[in-house]
Design an enzyme around this catalytic site. Structure first.
Site, PDB file in Angstrom:
ATOM      1  N   PRO A 116      -0.501   3.622  -0.339  1.00 55.87           N
ATOM      2  CA  PRO A 116      -1.157   2.766  -1.332  1.00 55.87           C
ATOM      3  C   PRO A 116      -1.168   1.296  -0.910  1.00 55.87           C
ATOM      4  O   PRO A 116      -0.264   0.846  -0.190  1.00 55.87           O
ATOM      5  CB  PRO A 116      -0.275   2.919  -2.581  1.00 55.87           C
ATOM      6  CG  PRO A 116       0.657   4.019  -2.319  1.00 55.87           C
ATOM      7  CD  PRO A 116       0.701   4.271  -0.860  1.00 55.87           C
ATOM      8  N   THR A 118      -3.073  -0.454   1.083  1.00 50.56           N
ATOM      9  CA  THR A 118      -3.288  -0.859   2.477  1.00 50.56           C
ATOM     10  C   THR A 118      -4.724  -1.329   2.730  1.00 50.56           C
ATOM     11  O   THR A 118      -5.069  -1.663   3.865  1.00 50.56           O
ATOM     12  CB  THR A 118      -2.951   0.302   3.436  1.00 50.56           C
ATOM     13  OG1 THR A 118      -3.477   1.512   2.883  1.00 50.56           O
ATOM     14  CG2 THR A 118      -1.464   0.444   3.632  1.00 50.56           C
ATOM     15  N   LYS A 120      -7.791   0.323   1.401  1.00 46.60           N
ATOM     16  CA  LYS A 120      -8.831   1.360   1.484  1.00 46.60           C
ATOM     17  C   LYS A 120     -10.043   0.973   0.622  1.00 46.60           C
ATOM     18  O   LYS A 120     -11.185   1.068   1.077  1.00 46.60           O
ATOM     19  CB  LYS A 120      -8.252   2.718   1.042  1.00 46.60           C
ATOM     20  CG  LYS A 120      -7.118   3.171   1.954  1.00 46.60           C
ATOM     21  CD  LYS A 120      -6.593   4.527   1.601  1.00 46.60           C
ATOM     22  CE  LYS A 120      -5.745   4.561   0.368  1.00 46.60           C
ATOM     23  NZ  LYS A 120      -4.468   3.829   0.462  1.00 46.60           N
ATOM     24  N   GLU A 351      27.902  -9.028   0.178  1.00 46.47           N
ATOM     25  CA  GLU A 351      26.639  -9.376   0.857  1.00 46.47           C
ATOM     26  C   GLU A 351      26.920 -10.180   2.127  1.00 46.47           C
ATOM     27  O   GLU A 351      26.219 -10.022   3.137  1.00 46.47           O
ATOM     28  CB  GLU A 351      25.720 -10.170  -0.082  1.00 46.47           C
ATOM     29  CG  GLU A 351      25.285  -9.438  -1.336  1.00 46.47           C
ATOM     30  CD  GLU A 351      24.631  -8.093  -1.068  1.00 46.47           C
ATOM     31  OE1 GLU A 351      24.065  -7.909   0.009  1.00 46.47           O
ATOM     32  OE2 GLU A 351      24.728  -7.201  -1.946  1.00 46.47           O
TER      33      GLU A 351
HETATM   34  P1  ATP Z   1      -4.593   2.437  -3.462  1.00 46.42           P
HETATM   35  O1  ATP Z   1      -4.387   3.567  -2.521  1.00 46.42           O
HETATM   36  O2  ATP Z   1      -3.361   2.140  -4.265  1.00 46.42           O
HETATM   37  O3  ATP Z   1      -5.833   2.521  -4.293  1.00 46.42           O
HETATM   38  P2  ATP Z   1      -5.859   0.709  -1.542  1.00 46.42           P
HETATM   39  O4  ATP Z   1      -5.448   1.141  -0.184  1.00 46.42           O
HETATM   40  O5  ATP Z   1      -7.215   1.094  -2.010  1.00 46.42           O
HETATM   41  O6  ATP Z   1      -4.744   1.100  -2.584  1.00 46.42           O
HETATM   42  P3  ATP Z   1      -6.741  -1.946  -2.034  1.00 46.42           P
HETATM   43  O7  ATP Z   1      -7.099  -1.686  -3.461  1.00 46.42           O
HETATM   44  O8  ATP Z   1      -7.852  -2.042  -1.071  1.00 46.42           O
HETATM   45  O9  ATP Z   1      -5.698  -0.870  -1.568  1.00 46.42           O
HETATM   46  O10 ATP Z   1      -5.861  -3.247  -1.931  1.00 46.42           O
HETATM   47  C1  ATP Z   1      -5.301  -3.888  -3.065  1.00 46.42           C
HETATM   48  C2  ATP Z   1      -5.270  -5.383  -2.827  1.00 46.42           C
HETATM   49  O11 ATP Z   1      -4.335  -5.676  -1.789  1.00 46.42           O
HETATM   50  C3  ATP Z   1      -6.602  -5.927  -2.328  1.00 46.42           C
HETATM   51  O12 ATP Z   1      -7.399  -6.346  -3.391  1.00 46.42           O
HETATM   52  C4  ATP Z   1      -6.184  -7.080  -1.456  1.00 46.42           C
HETATM   53  O13 ATP Z   1      -5.959  -8.224  -2.236  1.00 46.42           O
HETATM   54  C5  ATP Z   1      -4.845  -6.655  -0.907  1.00 46.42           C
HETATM   55  N1  ATP Z   1      -4.979  -6.012   0.430  1.00 46.42           N
HETATM   56  C6  ATP Z   1      -4.634  -4.756   0.761  1.00 46.42           C
HETATM   57  N2  ATP Z   1      -4.851  -4.525   2.064  1.00 46.42           N
HETATM   58  C7  ATP Z   1      -5.361  -5.659   2.569  1.00 46.42           C
HETATM   59  C8  ATP Z   1      -5.804  -6.043   3.864  1.00 46.42           C
HETATM   60  N3  ATP Z   1      -5.754  -5.195   4.902  1.00 46.42           N
HETATM   61  N4  ATP Z   1      -6.279  -7.298   4.027  1.00 46.42           N
HETATM   62  C9  ATP Z   1      -6.329  -8.163   2.997  1.00 46.42           C
HETATM   63  N5  ATP Z   1      -5.916  -7.855   1.753  1.00 46.42           N
HETATM   64  C10 ATP Z   1      -5.436  -6.634   1.530  1.00 46.42           C
END
Ligand code: ATP
Length: 507
Positions: A116, A118, A120, A351
């Protein structure tokens, strides 16, 4: 309230006042009320037959749709391999003539798999921007209902809406993004209400098969054909039905992993673009300190740092704000937990022990050590790493075990006894020991995990635990004064930076 709603409210008020006045003057208002009731019934039944109630039962999924999102590939930090693979795949949409000339079957689906947060969803939006496509997003859970047929109906609505949207926006293509696709497209026959699940998945397969090779609409829409590309994301691609993964459906699987150090720095830079930073903020060092963080965590770190600066009344984000933000994202908000002086000292010693041994067995490994209670933790040592190790040797794992057990060793050395505060450290050290033995790195050599007895395994792990405990104790006994100084310093200023600890060690 809109202009029309306001007008209706004034009208209703005026009619109500008029009726009340008439009743007060002795006029019989019963016939008026009867007629109003009749009109209400007629209007309600018309709504019902026109599908007003029905459409509520089979409500369309909550779509995040719109024109091409303002997110480009430049806004996605790291993920170079994923971006490259995706851009290559998107040439199918950008140069359809060439694809047709070569007789290549157009791409219908791209699956992003990975943990999650990352990026996508971000990649799917960037893909829509890159290809000038309309974009629709939905989540797999929105298609799951108890009633048979509802999910399938929603899938149909989704594809129809994508075509409508693309036409309205004058685009030749639409990208449908389905997050958590495993919820609606898990292996068939696995669910209790499997009829509904199976129908939903079948409908998705039908729609994807219907996206005809060149027109993308199965010929249903005639000349103004809209090509649809389905993008989906899943943290558990192993749960997906095999039919979905066969060639001609999700043709491309793009792996989106946790960012490495360079990618973390890139992501931090992207999210700091709109934030004023003090000169003491070093994003390269922050990237090294945030090992294991996803893009979403890093975005949250920059946001929390800005909030911390706001709380301080500062105009720029400083290193202190980022340190606070990293701890907050990692462990949670500071807790106002009532801790006695004696307990605070114990936490500081504990710690301090972790930090000192960590720095001794792996120089440069401590980012900060703190006795600020957060979440369930009363204190914490944050590790920073210059590299992202993929493979670990026996030496690395034994060092990690010694760091885990150093808290209890420090308590024993300075306070005469250990406490229950170390129980999770033991669990962690035991787990590392098990990994070491099962990987064939212990004195037992390579072994079959299914054949080794529990007793034999525990004996091997216990030997490693004792060795690590002895090592931590010896390292601390040789530096009792330094440990005591570190504990005092922690009680005084709550947090000690790794750099400060290193300069004391070097002195
Ligand atoms: P999930 O599996 O939980 O739906 P996801 O992989 O679709 O998560 P995103 O919704 O694309 O993740 O990312 C959430 C937020 O995190 C984005 O709106 C962005 O702000 C930040 N983010 C995540 N990955 C990146 C990246 N590679 N570069 C820049 N920002 C990122």
């Amino acid at each position: 309230m809109g202009e029309r709603d306001r007008l209706y409210a004034i009208l209703a008020g005026a009619v109500g006042a008029g009726l009340t006045f008439s009743a007060w003057m002795g006029v019989n208002i019963l016939p008026v009320l009867l007629i109003a009731g009749l009109i209400g019934v007629v209007l309600a039944s018309r709504m019902f037959y026109q599908g007003g109630f029905k459409s509520r039962l089979v409500a369309a999924p909550r779509l995040a749709s719109g024109s091409v999102p303002g997110v480009g590939f430049a806004d996605v930090g790291g993920q170079e391999a994923a971006k490259r693979e995706l851009m290559e795949a998107l040439e199918f949409i950008r140069a359809p003539e060439r694809i047709r000339e070569l007789g290549i079957r157009p791409l219908k689906g791209v699956l992003f798999s990975g943990p999650p947060g990352t990026g996508k969803t971000l990649l799917a939006k960037a893909a829509a921007n890159y290809t000038q496509s309309s974009f629709l997003a939905a989540s797999g859970s929105e298609f799951v209902e108890m009633y048979a047929g509802v999910g399938a109906q929603r899938v149909r609505q989704l594809f129809a809406e994508a075509r409508r949207l693309a036409r309205r926006e004058g685009h030749g293509t639409a990208i449908i993004f389905i997050d958590e696709i495993e919820v609606m497209a898990g292996r068939r026959g696995r669910h209790e209400s499997h009829l509904e699940y199976d129908q939903t998945l079948n409908q998705l397969l039908v729609e994807m098969d219907g996206m005809e090779s060149t027109g993308g609409t199965g010929g249903r829409e005639g000349s103004d054909a809209v090509r649809i590309l389905v993008m989906a994301a899943s943290n558990r691609p192993d749960l997906l039905d095999a039919a979905l993964m066969r060639p001609g459906r999700f043709d491309r699987v793009v792996r989106v992993d946790l960012p490495d150090r360079h990618a973390r720095e890139h992501i931090l830079r992207i999210h700091c673009q709109n934030k004023p930073l003090e000169s003491d903020v070093n994003l390269t060092a922050l990237a090294a300190e945030t090992w294991g963080f996803s893009g979403a965590h890093l975005e949250s770190v920059t946001n929390e740092a800005a909030i911390a600066a706001l709380r301080r009344g500062a105009r720029r984000l400083s290193r202190v704000d980022f340190a606070e933000a990293i701890d907050k994202v990692m462990l949670g908000e500071r807790m106002d937990r009532a801790v006695s002086e004696g307990e605070r000292r114990r936490v500081a010693v504990h710690e301090g022990g972790h930090a000192l041994v960590s720095e001794l067995v792996r120089p440069g490994s401590v980012a900060t050590v703190t006795v600020v209670p957060r979440g369930l933790a009363l204190g914490h040592v944050r590790q920073g790493q210059d590299e992202d190790p993929v493979l670990k040797t026996r030496v690395d794992l034994e060092a990690e075990m010694a760091v885990c057990l150093a808290g209890a060793a420090a308590e024993e050395l300075l306070l005469g006894a250990r406490s229950t505060g170390a129980s999770s450290d033991f669990e962690q050290a035991t787990e590392i020991g098990r990994r070491l033995v099962l990987a064939g790195l212990s004195d037992l050599g390579p072994l079959d995990p299914d054949l080794i007895g529990q007793g034999e395994l525990w004996e091997a792990v216990r030997g490693l635990l004792n060795g690590a405990r002895q090592r931590a104790s010896t390292l601390l006994e040789d530096r009792t004064e330094l440990l005591s100084w570190l504990a005092d310093r922690l009680l005084e200023q709550e947090t000690v930076a790794g750099s400060e600890l290193r300069s004391w060690l070097a002195a």
